[in-house]
Write a protein that holds these residues in place. Structure first.
Motif, PDB file in Angstrom:
ATOM      1  N   ILE A 290       0.920  -1.146   0.014  1.00  0.00           N
ATOM      2  CA  ILE A 290      -0.091   0.081  -0.182  1.00  0.00           C
ATOM      3  C   ILE A 290       0.952   1.399  -0.071  1.00  0.00           C
ATOM      4  O   ILE A 290       1.805   1.543   0.761  1.00  0.00           O
ATOM      5  CB  ILE A 290      -1.033   0.038   1.315  1.00  0.00           C
ATOM      6  CG1 ILE A 290      -2.062  -1.238   1.093  1.00  0.00           C
ATOM      7  CG2 ILE A 290      -1.612   1.323   1.193  1.00  0.00           C
ATOM      8  CD1 ILE A 290      -2.924  -1.240   2.340  1.00  0.00           C
ATOM      9  N   LEU A 291       0.799   1.958  -1.057  1.00  0.00           N
ATOM     10  CA  LEU A 291       1.391   3.099  -0.952  1.00  0.00           C
ATOM     11  C   LEU A 291       0.495   4.386  -0.706  1.00  0.00           C
ATOM     12  O   LEU A 291      -0.482   4.713  -1.354  1.00  0.00           O
ATOM     13  CB  LEU A 291       1.983   3.402  -2.461  1.00  0.00           C
ATOM     14  CG  LEU A 291       2.896   4.943  -2.933  1.00  0.00           C
ATOM     15  CD1 LEU A 291       3.884   5.178  -1.727  1.00  0.00           C
ATOM     16  CD2 LEU A 291       3.004   5.051  -4.246  1.00  0.00           C
ATOM     17  N   GLY A 292       0.693   4.956   0.522  1.00  0.00           N
ATOM     18  CA  GLY A 292      -0.240   5.989   0.716  1.00  0.00           C
ATOM     19  C   GLY A 292       0.197   7.444   0.371  1.00  0.00           C
ATOM     20  O   GLY A 292       1.295   7.633   0.229  1.00  0.00           O
ATOM     21  N   ILE A 293      -0.581   8.133  -0.010  1.00  0.00           N
ATOM     22  CA  ILE A 293      -0.428   9.408  -0.475  1.00  0.00           C
ATOM     23  C   ILE A 293      -1.106  10.531   0.208  1.00  0.00           C
ATOM     24  O   ILE A 293      -2.270  10.445   0.404  1.00  0.00           O
ATOM     25  CB  ILE A 293      -0.893   9.850  -2.142  1.00  0.00           C
ATOM     26  CG1 ILE A 293      -0.188   8.756  -3.042  1.00  0.00           C
ATOM     27  CG2 ILE A 293      -0.333  11.181  -2.343  1.00  0.00           C
ATOM     28  CD1 ILE A 293       1.436   9.167  -3.024  1.00  0.00           C
ATOM     29  N   ALA A 294      -0.160  11.108   1.145  1.00  0.00           N
ATOM     30  CA  ALA A 294      -0.650  12.351   2.087  1.00  0.00           C
ATOM     31  C   ALA A 294      -0.549  13.676   1.318  1.00  0.00           C
ATOM     32  O   ALA A 294       0.164  13.970   0.250  1.00  0.00           O
ATOM     33  CB  ALA A 294       0.262  12.339   3.330  1.00  0.00           C
ATOM     34  N   GLY A 295      -1.356  14.488   2.044  1.00  0.00           N
ATOM     35  CA  GLY A 295      -1.263  15.862   1.619  1.00  0.00           C
ATOM     36  C   GLY A 295      -2.453  16.581   2.028  1.00  0.00           C
ATOM     37  O   GLY A 295      -3.558  16.229   2.155  1.00  0.00           O
ATOM     38  N   VAL A 296      -2.302  17.992   2.192  1.00  0.00           N
ATOM     39  CA  VAL A 296      -3.346  18.845   2.337  1.00  0.00           C
ATOM     40  C   VAL A 296      -4.408  18.774   1.112  1.00  0.00           C
ATOM     41  O   VAL A 296      -4.025  18.652  -0.077  1.00  0.00           O
ATOM     42  CB  VAL A 296      -2.931  20.358   2.744  1.00  0.00           C
ATOM     43  CG1 VAL A 296      -4.172  21.147   3.010  1.00  0.00           C
ATOM     44  CG2 VAL A 296      -2.240  20.205   4.099  1.00  0.00           C
ATOM     45  N   ASP A 297      -5.789  18.768   1.362  1.00  0.00           N
ATOM     46  CA  ASP A 297      -6.852  18.405   0.376  1.00  0.00           C
ATOM     47  C   ASP A 297      -6.577  19.702  -0.840  1.00  0.00           C
ATOM     48  O   ASP A 297      -6.083  20.890  -0.245  1.00  0.00           O
ATOM     49  CB  ASP A 297      -8.056  18.797   1.010  1.00  0.00           C
ATOM     50  CG  ASP A 297      -9.200  18.294   0.122  1.00  0.00           C
ATOM     51  OD1 ASP A 297      -8.883  17.738  -1.119  1.00  0.00           O
ATOM     52  OD2 ASP A 297     -10.401  18.430   0.314  1.00  0.00           O
ATOM     53  N   GLY A 298      -6.695  19.445  -1.927  1.00  0.00           N
ATOM     54  CA  GLY A 298      -6.503  20.288  -2.971  1.00  0.00           C
ATOM     55  C   GLY A 298      -4.898  20.437  -3.501  1.00  0.00           C
ATOM     56  O   GLY A 298      -4.743  21.253  -4.208  1.00  0.00           O
ATOM     57  N   ASN A 299      -4.206  19.587  -3.211  1.00  0.00           N
ATOM     58  CA  ASN A 299      -2.918  19.822  -3.834  1.00  0.00           C
ATOM     59  C   ASN A 299      -2.434  18.758  -4.855  1.00  0.00           C
ATOM     60  O   ASN A 299      -1.370  18.114  -4.912  1.00  0.00           O
ATOM     61  CB  ASN A 299      -1.802  19.588  -2.532  1.00  0.00           C
ATOM     62  CG  ASN A 299      -1.664  20.774  -1.679  1.00  0.00           C
ATOM     63  OD1 ASN A 299      -0.785  21.436  -2.017  1.00  0.00           O
ATOM     64  ND2 ASN A 299      -2.280  20.969  -0.812  1.00  0.00           N
ATOM     65  N   GLY A 300      -3.437  18.302  -5.418  1.00  0.00           N
ATOM     66  CA  GLY A 300      -3.480  17.539  -6.751  1.00  0.00           C
ATOM     67  C   GLY A 300      -3.530  15.801  -6.668  1.00  0.00           C
ATOM     68  O   GLY A 300      -3.487  15.204  -7.559  1.00  0.00           O
ATOM     69  N   GLN A 301      -4.313  15.561  -5.509  1.00  0.00           N
ATOM     70  CA  GLN A 301      -4.584  14.367  -5.052  1.00  0.00           C
ATOM     71  C   GLN A 301      -5.615  13.698  -6.308  1.00  0.00           C
ATOM     72  O   GLN A 301      -5.467  12.779  -7.041  1.00  0.00           O
ATOM     73  CB  GLN A 301      -5.342  14.120  -3.931  1.00  0.00           C
ATOM     74  CG  GLN A 301      -4.333  14.307  -2.705  1.00  0.00           C
ATOM     75  CD  GLN A 301      -4.249  15.581  -2.179  1.00  0.00           C
ATOM     76  OE1 GLN A 301      -4.474  16.663  -2.972  1.00  0.00           O
ATOM     77  NE2 GLN A 301      -4.238  16.022  -1.023  1.00  0.00           N
ATOM     78  N   GLU A 302      -6.684  14.513  -6.713  1.00  0.00           N
ATOM     79  CA  GLU A 302      -7.618  13.999  -7.516  1.00  0.00           C
ATOM     80  C   GLU A 302      -7.031  13.919  -9.011  1.00  0.00           C
ATOM     81  O   GLU A 302      -7.177  13.522  -9.771  1.00  0.00           O
ATOM     82  CB  GLU A 302      -8.835  14.914  -7.524  1.00  0.00           C
ATOM     83  CG  GLU A 302      -9.538  14.591  -6.104  1.00  0.00           C
ATOM     84  CD  GLU A 302     -10.848  15.374  -6.263  1.00  0.00           C
ATOM     85  OE1 GLU A 302     -11.858  15.442  -7.114  1.00  0.00           O
ATOM     86  OE2 GLU A 302     -11.158  16.117  -5.086  1.00  0.00           O
ATOM     87  N   ASP A 303      -6.144  15.120  -9.210  1.00  0.00           N
ATOM     88  CA  ASP A 303      -5.495  15.236 -10.306  1.00  0.00           C
ATOM     89  C   ASP A 303      -4.628  13.993 -10.893  1.00  0.00           C
ATOM     90  O   ASP A 303      -4.565  13.428 -11.948  1.00  0.00           O
ATOM     91  CB  ASP A 303      -4.588  16.514 -10.573  1.00  0.00           C
ATOM     92  CG  ASP A 303      -5.251  17.609 -10.042  1.00  0.00           C
ATOM     93  OD1 ASP A 303      -5.352  18.745 -11.025  1.00  0.00           O
ATOM     94  OD2 ASP A 303      -5.595  18.008  -8.938  1.00  0.00           O
ATOM     95  N   LEU A 304      -4.036  13.450  -9.864  1.00  0.00           N
ATOM     96  CA  LEU A 304      -3.086  12.327 -10.001  1.00  0.00           C
ATOM     97  C   LEU A 304      -3.950  11.045 -10.367  1.00  0.00           C
ATOM     98  O   LEU A 304      -3.690  10.372 -11.208  1.00  0.00           O
ATOM     99  CB  LEU A 304      -2.353  12.259  -8.668  1.00  0.00           C
ATOM    100  CG  LEU A 304      -1.167  10.870  -9.030  1.00  0.00           C
ATOM    101  CD1 LEU A 304      -0.373  10.803 -10.038  1.00  0.00           C
ATOM    102  CD2 LEU A 304      -0.495  10.880  -7.558  1.00  0.00           C
ATOM    103  N   SER A 305      -4.953  10.932  -9.589  1.00  0.00           N
ATOM    104  CA  SER A 305      -5.735   9.561  -9.590  1.00  0.00           C
ATOM    105  C   SER A 305      -6.391   9.664 -10.988  1.00  0.00           C
ATOM    106  O   SER A 305      -6.685   8.530 -11.593  1.00  0.00           O
ATOM    107  CB  SER A 305      -6.826   9.785  -8.329  1.00  0.00           C
ATOM    108  OG  SER A 305      -7.778  10.663  -8.378  1.00  0.00           O
ATOM    109  N   GLU A 306      -6.942  10.875 -11.401  1.00  0.00           N
ATOM    110  CA  GLU A 306      -7.662  11.074 -12.872  1.00  0.00           C
ATOM    111  C   GLU A 306      -6.859  10.763 -13.811  1.00  0.00           C
ATOM    112  O   GLU A 306      -7.157  10.259 -14.858  1.00  0.00           O
ATOM    113  CB  GLU A 306      -8.534  12.155 -12.785  1.00  0.00           C
ATOM    114  CG  GLU A 306      -9.717  12.293 -11.679  1.00  0.00           C
ATOM    115  CD  GLU A 306     -10.167  13.709 -11.728  1.00  0.00           C
ATOM    116  OE1 GLU A 306      -9.899  14.684 -12.469  1.00  0.00           O
ATOM    117  OE2 GLU A 306     -11.270  13.972 -10.961  1.00  0.00           O
TER     118      GLU A 306
END
Length: 508
Positions: A290-306
């Protein structure tokens, strides 16, 4: 608790109905002067409804509010503010193009005619800032401030308006660990100065660290109020919230990762709306980890997954999935691969709420066995498969024909999990999979992810909840403004190190 404290707020026998739903059922709450009072409960327990009535956003059907010994009627936020009650919402109520000073005095009836007492207001803001260690610059523009700084502006705005009680709704949800520490210091200063705080949170360790008293709601009722004490722990609070004993322990065995399932090489994607996009990210994800990706909301999390799922156009770099160059694959081609995808918003991107559960389960591959063929759906097989998955994932619903929109958030998420990982997959991309879920549903998600990992899947687990990331992950990466700051083994990660990376500071 100090017996000399005076009672600031009393809410007696508050009831609120929405049609046939009783959101608050004979609820009472007492808050003392100079205390931090936690308000806990699962989603839908009635916390927000109760606070919205106190702040004048909703009208109560029954009950009364006593403020400093006198009965009051609060019909609007303006009246709440005049009374001495301030509310800091989870999503800040600030005008981004205005300065700090302009936001704070916005709506205040001060000065004569069209003149505003800017110098006097600025002086008062600086006094409050210095008094509580807020370090606010009155002439800074809101859109140029960090999330933590914007929250301080909200606190000063409430203090400027002479609030004696601050209602704080999930105040740490969008903060780095370092910002949380600073916020707690500020709140403790406010308490020392006689201010009272209602602290709404789902992070039980924070509640135990900060709060003097804890009130717990369940199913619209106030279950109990108890003083904080060294004998109280997260497991007890969780049990009170859900009404039964619940284990918070997650058992995770060490396993040796296998072959690479997902490889990203210097991938880039353009920003969309206010998102930062993806900036030159390189990573490798293997089977059995499991590779966890942390970060404050709005820092590219959805961009990366999409981007991985073909929902964003790859501007540069290369994406390899299961040995195939998937850089030019569209979403349809990606979805034909053995991948489970849990998007950030289950209502907008994962489920069709007006469809029954059996159609939501079959929606990814309606033209594949057992769901059907290119020419028709096999409704009998779809319904039987849905029944099996509902039992396997403990979905609470009347049956496969129940509309998805009628289910609770936790059960909706279980339907998504049943569809996406109910059969063996090689890669899971999970984005905020526990957002909006209660404790029980959250731990079901944890168990599901760990089971998939132990069976050989590679899991990309994206979350803003640092505790989740550190509990589940074999390795941890941190995103900041679309950039992958670092990846580290989970055993070597610390809250302090991850917090600095979340704030954009590289750690040697």
């Amino acid at each position: 608790m100090d017996d000399k404290r005076k009672t600031l707020l009393e809410m007696h026998h508050i009831t609120k109905r929405f049609a046939n739903v009783v959101a608050n059922d004979d609820v009472s709450l007492t808050v003392e002067e100079g205390e931090i009072h936690a308000l806990l409960g699962e989603n839908g327990a009635g916390k927000s409804t109760l606070m919205n009535m106190l702040y004048g956003l909703l009208k109560r059907d029954e009950g009364e509010i006593i403020w400093k010994g006198e009965k009051v009627s609060i019909h609007s936020p303006a009246e709440a503010i005049e009374t001495g009650i301030g509310m800091i919402h989870q999503h800040f109520q600030l005008v981004e193009k205005f300065t700090v000073l302009e936001n704070i005095i916005l709506g205040r009836k001060e000065g004569k005619f069209i003149e505003l007492p800017m110098e006097k207001a600025q002086q008062k803001i600086m006094e409050l800032s210095n008094s509580y260690g807020l370090d606010i610059k009155p002439n800074a523009v809101i859109e140029n401030l960090t999330v933590g700084e914007q929250q301080k502006v909200e606190i000063i705005k409430a203090l400027y308006r002479k609030s004696d009680l601050l209602i704080m709704d999930e105040p740490t949800a969008v903060l780095t660990p370092q910002e949380v520490t600073k916020l707690f210091e500020i709140l403790k200063r406010l308490r020392k100065d006689g201010k009272s705080i209602i602290f709404i949170s789902h992070k039980l360790p924070e509640v135990l660290e900060l709060c003097d008293s804890i009130s717990i709601m369940r199913d619209g009722k106030m279950i109990r109020t108890l003083p904080n004490s060294p004998d109280l722990d997260s497991r007890q609070l969780a049990s009170y919230m859900v009404g039964r004993d619940i284990s918070l322990n997650i058992e995770k065995e060490d396993i040796e990762p296998g072959e690479a399932v997902l490889i990203l090489e210097h991938v880039c994607a353009d920003p969309v709306a206010e998102s930062p996009g993806v900036r030159d990210i390189t990573l490798e994800l293997r089977r059995g980890e499991i590779l966890g990706i942390a970060g404050v909301d709005g820092n590219g999390q959805e961009d990366l997954s999409e981007l991985i799922m073909g929902l964003r156009k790859l501007k540069a770099g290369k994406i390899t999935i299961l040995g195939e160059d998937a850089s030019e694959y569209d979403t349809k081609k990606i979805r034909q691969m053995p991948i489970g995808y849990i998007p950030a918003d289950r209502n907008l991107a994962a489920l069709v709420l007006d469809f029954p559960l059996y159609l939501n389960v079959a929606i990814n591959h309606p033209d594949r066995k057992p769901y059907g063929s290119r020419w028709k759906l096999n409704y009998k097989e779809i319904i039987q498969t849905t029944k099996r998955k509902m039992e396997q994932f403990r979905v609470s619903a009347s049956g496969p024909r129940e509309l998805a929109g009628n289910l609770s958030g936790g059960n909706q998420q279980k339907v998504v999990l049943a569809r996406e990982v109910g059969e063996k997959v090689d890669l899971i991309v999970a984005v905020y999979p526990t957002r909006g879920l209660d404790i029980d549903a959250t731990h079901f998600v944890f168990e599901t992810m760990l089971k998939a990992r132990d069976e050989g899947a590679a899991v990309l687990y994206i979350s803003t909840e640092l505790e989740e990331i550190m509990t589940l992950s074999d390795r941890i990466g941190v995103l900041y403004e679309g950039t992958l700051m670092d990846i580290m083994p989970g055993k070597e990660a610390s809250v302090e190190k991850i917090g600095l990376l979340m704030a954009g500071e590289r750690v040697s």
